[in-house]
Motif scaffolding. Sequence first.
Motif, short mmCIF file in Angstrom:
data_model
loop_
_atom_site.label_atom_id
_atom_site.label_comp_id
_atom_site.label_asym_id
_atom_site.label_seq_id
_atom_site.Cartn_x
_atom_site.Cartn_y
_atom_site.Cartn_z
N VAL A 165 0.36 21.21 21.14
CA VAL A 165 1.83 21.11 21.25
C VAL A 165 2.23 19.73 21.73
N LEU A 166 1.56 19.25 22.77
CA LEU A 166 1.90 17.92 23.29
C LEU A 166 1.61 16.83 22.28
N LYS A 167 0.52 16.96 21.53
CA LYS A 167 0.18 15.97 20.52
C LYS A 167 1.25 15.92 19.42
N VAL A 168 1.75 17.06 19.00
CA VAL A 168 2.80 17.09 18.00
C VAL A 168 4.06 16.39 18.52
N PHE A 169 4.42 16.67 19.76
CA PHE A 169 5.60 16.03 20.34
C PHE A 169 5.44 14.51 20.36
N VAL A 170 4.30 14.06 20.87
CA VAL A 170 4.08 12.62 21.01
C VAL A 170 4.08 11.94 19.63
N GLU A 171 3.41 12.55 18.66
CA GLU A 171 3.34 11.93 17.34
C GLU A 171 4.70 11.88 16.68
N LEU A 172 5.47 12.95 16.80
CA LEU A 172 6.81 12.95 16.20
C LEU A 172 7.70 11.91 16.89
N TYR A 173 7.53 11.76 18.20
CA TYR A 173 8.31 10.75 18.92
C TYR A 173 7.95 9.34 18.45
N LYS A 174 6.64 9.09 18.32
CA LYS A 174 6.20 7.76 17.88
C LYS A 174 6.68 7.47 16.47
N GLN A 175 6.90 8.52 15.68
CA GLN A 175 7.39 8.35 14.30
C GLN A 175 8.91 8.38 14.22
N ASP A 176 9.57 8.30 15.37
CA ASP A 176 11.04 8.32 15.46
C ASP A 176 11.64 9.61 14.89
N LEU A 177 10.89 10.69 14.99
CA LEU A 177 11.40 11.98 14.52
C LEU A 177 11.80 12.89 15.68
N ILE A 178 11.54 12.44 16.91
CA ILE A 178 12.05 13.10 18.11
C ILE A 178 12.80 12.06 18.92
N TYR A 179 13.96 12.44 19.44
CA TYR A 179 14.78 11.50 20.19
C TYR A 179 15.61 12.28 21.20
N LYS A 180 16.22 11.57 22.12
CA LYS A 180 17.09 12.19 23.11
C LYS A 180 18.53 11.80 22.81
N ALA A 181 19.44 12.77 22.92
CA ALA A 181 20.84 12.50 22.60
C ALA A 181 21.75 13.48 23.34
N LYS A 182 23.01 13.07 23.50
CA LYS A 182 24.01 13.96 24.08
C LYS A 182 24.74 14.64 22.94
N ARG A 183 24.54 15.93 22.83
CA ARG A 183 25.15 16.72 21.76
C ARG A 183 25.60 18.08 22.31
N LEU A 184 26.38 18.77 21.51
CA LEU A 184 26.86 20.08 21.89
C LEU A 184 25.76 21.12 21.71
N VAL A 185 25.56 21.97 22.73
CA VAL A 185 24.54 23.02 22.65
C VAL A 185 25.14 24.35 23.11
N ASN A 186 24.41 25.44 22.82
CA ASN A 186 24.73 26.73 23.43
C ASN A 186 24.22 26.68 24.86
N TRP A 187 25.15 26.71 25.82
CA TRP A 187 24.74 26.58 27.22
C TRP A 187 24.94 27.91 27.93
N ASP A 188 23.87 28.38 28.59
CA ASP A 188 23.95 29.60 29.38
C ASP A 188 24.22 29.21 30.83
N PRO A 189 25.46 29.44 31.32
CA PRO A 189 25.80 28.98 32.67
C PRO A 189 25.16 29.79 33.79
N LYS A 190 24.58 30.94 33.48
CA LYS A 190 23.86 31.70 34.49
C LYS A 190 22.43 31.21 34.59
N LEU A 191 21.75 31.06 33.44
CA LEU A 191 20.37 30.59 33.44
C LEU A 191 20.29 29.06 33.55
#
Length: 698
Positions: A165-191
């Motif tokens: 799992v970690l290897k997939v994350f790292v490889e996708l990140y290195k390939q610019d296929l994973i990124y961090k962004a501010k977007r709208l999500v379904n947010w559970d205010p209790k959890l």
Amino acid sequence: MSENQNINQGKPAKLDKAFDFHKAETRIYDSWEAIGAFKAGRTDGEAYTIVLPPPNVTGSLHMGHALNHTLQDILIRFERMRGKDVLWQPGMDHAGIATQMVVERQLDAEGISRHDLGREKFVERIWQWKEKSGGIIFNQMRRLGQSCDWSRSRFTMDDGFAGAVLKVFVELYKQDLIYKAKRLVNWDPKLKTAISDLEVEQKEINGHYWHFKYPVDGEENRFLTVATTRPETMLGDVAVAVHPDDERYQDLIGKTLTLPLVGRKLIVVADEHADPEKGSGAVKITPAHDFDDNMVGKRHDLEEINIFDDQARTNDAVPEKYRNLDRLVVRKMVVADMDTLGLLEKVEDTVHMVPYGDRSGVVIEPWLTDQWYVNAEVLAKPALEAVESGATRFVPKNWEKTYFEWMRNIEPWCISRQLWWGHQIPAWYGPDGRIFVCLTEEDAVAEALDHYGEEKQLTRDPDVLDTWFSSALWPFGTLGWPDNTPELNKHYRTDVLVTGFDIIFFWVARMMMDGIHFMDDVPFHTVYVHALVRDEHGAKMSKSKGNVIDPLELADKFGADALRFTLASMEAQGRDIKMSEKRVEGYRNFGTKLWNAARFCDMNGCFDDVDATFDPAKVSLAVNKWIIGEMVKATADVTRALENFRYNEATAAIYHFTWGTFCDWYVELIKPQFYGDDGADKTETRNTAMWVMDQILK
């Protein structure tokens, strides 16, 4: 046939008068496991592989599991008997939210919280729970007779799989296929976490439409009326949309309004999201708290004003009198204040859908927050082409349309969750916020040293990955990837995926994307989408309706074989199953019929001194030639049906041959041979009956 006649004419039966499935099922299953009958590793056959959709570690077997697993087991046993090296790969999903909630409830009962323990101790506590109580479903699966290769069972948090799992994350990140962004999500205010669409339950609620009047700037006593079911969100409004062809508002497009209670200027935009036939035809736009509004906001480059914190309480972006209050408190205040200003035009009763968290039971808030995303659009293209080209096919074929629709309109995939249980994201932050994504902390420290030229304190991202991110690796992660194992080379690609329609997008599509990207091949050549199991009246089963049918109770009452045969017999492509106890009882009677036929054969010596050289092609009696011919035809019918995933046709062929042709006709027709004096005829008939019984039991 008469029981007395059988006993009088034949010898004493070795088989009991009645079939005791309680004893037999346990004894037979234990013997299968003891001899390794379910293990893969046959060297003289081609591979045949199915990955079991991993049930949650918190789960219990329900009727949907029973159907899904029965259909897989039929294919597995069918191909195993055809000489293939069969692997039915079992395993369990760590089920992030569900598992964390189970253990948090235990802590609540002890008067402590996970925060009292701290992350490390809390995760240890979950592992302790998993070892003691997790995985009950595996024993339940055994109770139903599933022939998985249990020796190869995997867990999505075990060391090898976690590394994948970690290897997939790292490889996708290195390939610019994973990124961090501010977007709208379904947010559970209790959890206090983002959740997937699948974890959102839409409920029909009796509510209200509040019609508010927004003053038009520069035109005294002119207002634009908007309607909302969530008055509190008006504090985050940035625009009002009208349809570009709505003649009533042509002169207002591009002009501004003043947002009451706040004083913010709102621009009037022309957008097809506004429906001229609905209400006033004007729609308030709150890009930070509504998914449709967010799309409008992107089309018109509107500001996104987040008015809530992670508990759905108002923040400092709203006027002071409304700050730090629960959203429902603010709702009442806004309505009252708008009414006082004379800007509440009317209130209408309405019935509308409201999103709730399926675990927390609270209303979900669309919320702007920083999360990790996969560029799913790029990964979806080859996965889309694979189905278009036929490399992977859906059965029934109509489900391809659902797959295409989702894949052609795919959005970035939010993969981060604000939980403690799960695969912690392998990202570390430097003091200036720079991100270092690596497999290990040591690698991150080395990268940071190279970047800064000196040692810096790094902080790991506290979030974990969405469980669908890890389960997307299931077809190759379970086989040892990223290591080049013999199992991976032999059993990937797998053959058939058996699944329900509700996870075509959440799981099937993502396995397709990851499989093609990391293995250069589709993860399976066929996706069989089975029906829903409903109650006998066709209603969806639910605890609230009190119509849930427990498969284990039916198995204890009528036998696992009766339950599984019932499910298979009712599995017709494109048609949901209306399940009832009477159906299972009917197929229990079918088993009884077969048992009685077996006793008859037993009492007449069919299973004594079995002739291993018996050749059904060389029989001479007409009655034996006839039953062998009918058996061959029935076998061909069953084979053809299973190869085409027509389970109901396969079971119908088995049922009609066994009950009608064999039990009702052949058993009656051969009594003269058994009760006669011709030794050769009797021997041939015994061998034939034994051979036919053997074929039936397969």
